[in-house]
Design an enzyme around this catalytic site. Structure first.
Site, mmCIF file in Angstrom:
data_model
loop_
_atom_site.group_PDB
_atom_site.id
_atom_site.type_symbol
_atom_site.label_atom_id
_atom_site.label_comp_id
_atom_site.label_asym_id
_atom_site.label_seq_id
_atom_site.Cartn_x
_atom_site.Cartn_y
_atom_site.Cartn_z
ATOM 1 N N GLN A 1 8.149 0.126 2.704
ATOM 2 C CA GLN A 1 8.945 -0.837 1.949
ATOM 3 C C GLN A 1 9.542 -0.180 0.704
ATOM 4 O O GLN A 1 8.899 0.620 0.036
ATOM 5 C CB GLN A 1 8.079 -2.032 1.553
ATOM 6 N N SER B 1 2.514 3.072 4.659
ATOM 7 C CA SER B 1 2.197 1.642 4.649
ATOM 8 C C SER B 1 2.713 0.988 5.930
ATOM 9 O O SER B 1 2.243 1.320 7.016
ATOM 10 C CB SER B 1 2.759 0.986 3.384
ATOM 11 N N LEU B 2 3.697 0.072 5.847
ATOM 12 C CA LEU B 2 4.193 -0.552 7.083
ATOM 13 C C LEU B 2 4.708 0.480 8.065
ATOM 14 O O LEU B 2 4.724 0.247 9.282
ATOM 15 C CB LEU B 2 5.300 -1.562 6.765
ATOM 16 N N ARG C 1 2.084 -9.740 8.721
ATOM 17 C CA ARG C 1 1.561 -8.926 7.621
ATOM 18 C C ARG C 1 2.335 -9.195 6.334
ATOM 19 O O ARG C 1 1.754 -9.385 5.263
ATOM 20 C CB ARG C 1 1.645 -7.444 8.009
ATOM 21 N N HIS D 1 -1.910 -3.344 -1.526
ATOM 22 C CA HIS D 1 -2.876 -2.242 -1.423
ATOM 23 C C HIS D 1 -3.911 -2.236 -2.545
ATOM 24 O O HIS D 1 -4.206 -1.203 -3.139
ATOM 25 C CB HIS D 1 -2.155 -0.895 -1.328
ATOM 26 N N GLN E 1 -6.147 -0.771 5.659
ATOM 27 C CA GLN E 1 -4.928 -0.379 4.959
ATOM 28 C C GLN E 1 -4.397 -1.484 4.052
ATOM 29 O O GLN E 1 -3.768 -1.217 3.028
ATOM 30 C CB GLN E 1 -3.865 0.015 5.994
#
Length: 310
Positions: free
Chosen positions: A10, A93-94, A118, A202, A251
Site C-alpha cells: 500500500q 505487506s499486502l 483484510r 502492523h 503479519q
C-alpha cells in the site's frame, strides 16, 4: 543471474496504474475481469479512472494493487517469462498476497476477496483518529525499538515496517506515536514524519483484524507455491501451506521485516530484484539495503516488453 520477484504494498497505488497492461495484453485484461467478478464490482474502473480518494481507501487499494501486480505477471508470462525462473518471491505487506497468487498458492479471485476483507478488517480494528503511524529516518532497528518503549507510556507504540535504507515506520496509539515523533530528534533521528494513513497497521492494535483474517484464512484454499515465498514476519522462505496461513495471520499485527527479507535474498545468492506491479518503491529500496543487488520495476506494457528483450 539469480532473480527474485517482489510485489509492492500500500502506498504504491495511483490512478491509471495497469491501464497499459489492460490495453496491450489479453492475459492482463483477464486478471482485471477476474478481480471484478470476484468482488462483484468494477474495481478496474476505479483503478483506471479514480477518483484517487476512493482508490486510496484501504479496502480498495489492497485488491487493486494485487490486480495490477498479477496483470503485470501474466503479461510477463505471455512474453515467455516462466515464474519458475525466479529463485524466490516476496511481497511488502499486502504484496505478500500478490506474491502468493503469482506462484499459485492462491487463485486471483481468492486473493482479491481476502484482500478486500483484510482491508476492511484493518480499517475497522481501530476507531478513526485513535491510531497513527510515522516514519523515523536515520535510526537503526534497535534505536527505534528503544524510542517506541520511551514513547509508549502505557499506550501502544511499536516498530511496524523496517523498510531499509534507514527508514523504519512506527505504529500505535495516536498519542504515543506523536510522542515518538517529538522524541525522535533527541534520539538521533534525522527526521520523523507523521504518515497520512487511515489506521495503525502492523501493530498489536490490529488484533481484531488478525482474528478475522485467521477465520478467513482457515477456510481458504492454499496450495504449495511453485516458488518459495520469503514472508514478512519471518524474513525466511516457506512452501508449506500451513506455515503460509500462520504467517499471514501474524503479519496483520507483526512487523514487516522488509530490510531483513531483502538481506536474506541477497545472502541467498539473488543478484536482481524484479518489482512486479505499480510504482518503484521496492526497486528503489533494493540497493540502499544491499549494494550487491540490481533492481528493475515492471508495471507497464513498455516495461514488460523491455524486460522480455533480456
Amino acid at each position: 543471474m539469480s532473480i527474485a520477484l517482489v510485489f509492492p504494498g500500500q502506498g504504491s497505488q495511483s490512478v491509471g496504474m495497469g491501464r497499459s497492461l489492460h490495453e496491450a495484453y489479453p492475459e492482463s485484461r483477464a486478471v482485471f475481469d477476474e478481480v471484478d467478478e470476484a468482488l462483484g464490482e468494477k474495481l478496474s474502473t476505479l483503478i483506471f479512472e479514480g477518483p484517487e480518494d476512493r482508490l486510496t481507501l484501504t479496502e480498495n487499494a489492497q485488491p487493486a494493487l494485487m490486480a495490477v501486480s498479477l496483470a503485470a505477471m501474466r503479461a510477463l508470462e505471455s512474453e515467455g517469462f516462466a515464474i519458475d525462473k525466479a529463485a524466490y518471491v516476496a511481497g511488502h505487506s499486502l504484496g505478500e498476497y500478490s506474491a502468493l497468487a503469482a506462484v499459485g498458492a492462491f487463485s486471483v479471485a481468492d486473493a482479491a476477496k481476502l484482500l478486500r476483507l483484510r482491508g476492511r478488517a484493518m480499517q475497522a480494528a481501530v476507531p478513526a483518529g485513535e491510531g497513527a503511524m510515522a516514519a523515523i529516518l536515520g535510526l537503526d532497528a534497535e534505536a527505534v525499538a528503544a524510542l517506541c518503549e520511551r514513547a509508549a507510556e502505557g499506550d501502544v507504540c511499536e516498530p511496524a515496517n523496517d523498510n531499509g535504507g534507514g527508514q523504519i515506520v512506527v505504529s500505535g496509539s495516536a498519542a504515543a506515536v506523536a510522542r515518538a515523533v517529538a522524541l525522535a530528534p533527541s534520539a538521533g533521528a534525522k527526521r520523523a514524519i507523521p504518515l497520512p494513513v487511515s489506521a495503525p497497521f502492523h501493530c498489536s492494535l490490529m488484533q481484531p483484524a488478525a482474528e478475522r483474517m485467521a477465520e478467513a484464512l482457515a477456510a481458504a484454499t492454499i496450495a504449495a507455491p511453485r516458488v518459495p515465498v520469503v514472508s514478512n514476519v519471518a524474513a525466511a522462505p516457506t512452501r508449506d501451506p500451513n506455515e503460509i496461513r500462520e504467517r499471514l495471520v501474524r503479519q496483520v499485527t507483526g512487523q514487516v521485516r522488509w530490510r531483513e527479507c531483502v538481506e536474506w535474498l541477497a545472502n541467498a545468492g539473488v543478484e536482481r530484484l524484479v518489482e512486479v506491479g505499480s510504482g518503484k518503491v521496492l526497486s528503489g529500496l533494493a540497493r540502499r539495503i544491499d549494494k550487491r543487488l540490481d533492481a528493475v520495476a515492471i508495471g507497464t506494457a513498455d516495461a514488460v516488453r523491455e524486460f522480455a528483450k533480456g
